[in-house]
Design a protein around this motif. Structure first.
Motif, short mmCIF file in Angstrom:
data_model
loop_
_atom_site.label_atom_id
_atom_site.label_comp_id
_atom_site.label_asym_id
_atom_site.label_seq_id
_atom_site.Cartn_x
_atom_site.Cartn_y
_atom_site.Cartn_z
N VAL A 164 12.95 -29.99 16.15
CA VAL A 164 12.99 -31.12 17.08
C VAL A 164 12.10 -32.21 16.48
O VAL A 164 10.96 -31.95 16.12
N ILE B 289 20.31 -37.00 20.84
CA ILE B 289 20.03 -35.62 20.47
C ILE B 289 21.20 -34.97 19.70
O ILE B 289 21.00 -34.15 18.82
N ARG C 199 12.88 -34.53 24.00
CA ARG C 199 13.90 -33.48 24.01
C ARG C 199 14.55 -33.38 25.39
O ARG C 199 15.77 -33.20 25.49
N LYS D 256 11.38 -25.45 16.85
CA LYS D 256 12.80 -25.33 16.51
C LYS D 256 13.62 -25.52 17.78
O LYS D 256 13.15 -25.26 18.89
N TRP D 257 14.87 -25.97 17.60
CA TRP D 257 15.77 -26.15 18.74
C TRP D 257 15.97 -24.84 19.49
O TRP D 257 16.20 -24.83 20.69
#
Length: 134
Positions: free
Chosen positions: A88, A80, A55, A127-128
Motif C-alpha cells: 500500500v 486504488i 486505503r 501489504k494489500w
C-alpha cells in the motif's frame, strides 16, 4: 413534482480531501474501454512521489517530479485500482506511472499502472493482503 430534484440532475462538484480536489465521478479502472487502456500503455512513464494515500477511501495523490513536460510540479490523482504493487503506498514512496486524462473534460490527469520504485525510509509499509487498521 415529477420526481427529478435539482440534486439528481446537476453534476456533483469535486470533493476535497484536505488540500486535494478529488474528481467526481471517481474514474475507475473497470470503467475504461479497451481503447482507453491501450492508449494508457502508449503514454510515457512518469516519475513522482506519493504525497497522500488513504486505503479506506481508495485514492491518493502523486506529486509529479519529472517536470520535463511541464513547468511546475503537479498533483496527480491515483485510484486504488490503478496500483500494480504488493504494498500500500505511503507518503514519500517514489513511484513510476503513466498518465491518462480524466473524462469528461479531459483537462486533468490521473496516474495509472502505478509501481513503487523506492519505498520511503523509516515508514511501516503494509501489504494489500494485510487487514486494514481501524
Amino acid at each position: 413534482s415529477n420526481g427529478n430534484s435539482q440534486s439528481e440532475t446537476a453534476a456533483a462538484p469535486q470533493t476535497h480531501d484536505g488540500e486535494f480536489a478529488v474528481p467526481y465521478p471517481v474514474p475507475l479502472k473497470r470503467h475504461r474501454t479497451r481503447s482507453m487502456a491501450d492508449r494508457a500503455h502508449k503514454q510515457p512513464v512518469q516519475h513522482g512521489r506519493v504525497t497522500y494515500f488513504c486505503r479506506q477511501r481508495g485514492h491518493g495523490f502523486i506529486l509529479l517530479t519529472d517536470t520535463s513536460q511541464s513547468t511546475q510540479a503537479e498533483s496527480i490523482f491515483v485510484h486504488i485500482s490503478d496500483i500494480d504493487e504488493e504494498y500500500v503506498p505511503v507518503p514519500g514512496d517514489e513511484v513510476e506511472f503513466r498518465m491518462i486524462p480524466i473524462p469528461p473534460k479531459n483537462e486533468k490527469y490521473q496516474a495509472v499502472h502505478v509501481r513503487i520504485i523506492h519505498l520511503a525510509p523509516g515508514v511501516t509499509h503494509h501489504k494489500w493482503s494485510e487487514p486494514v487498521d481501524q
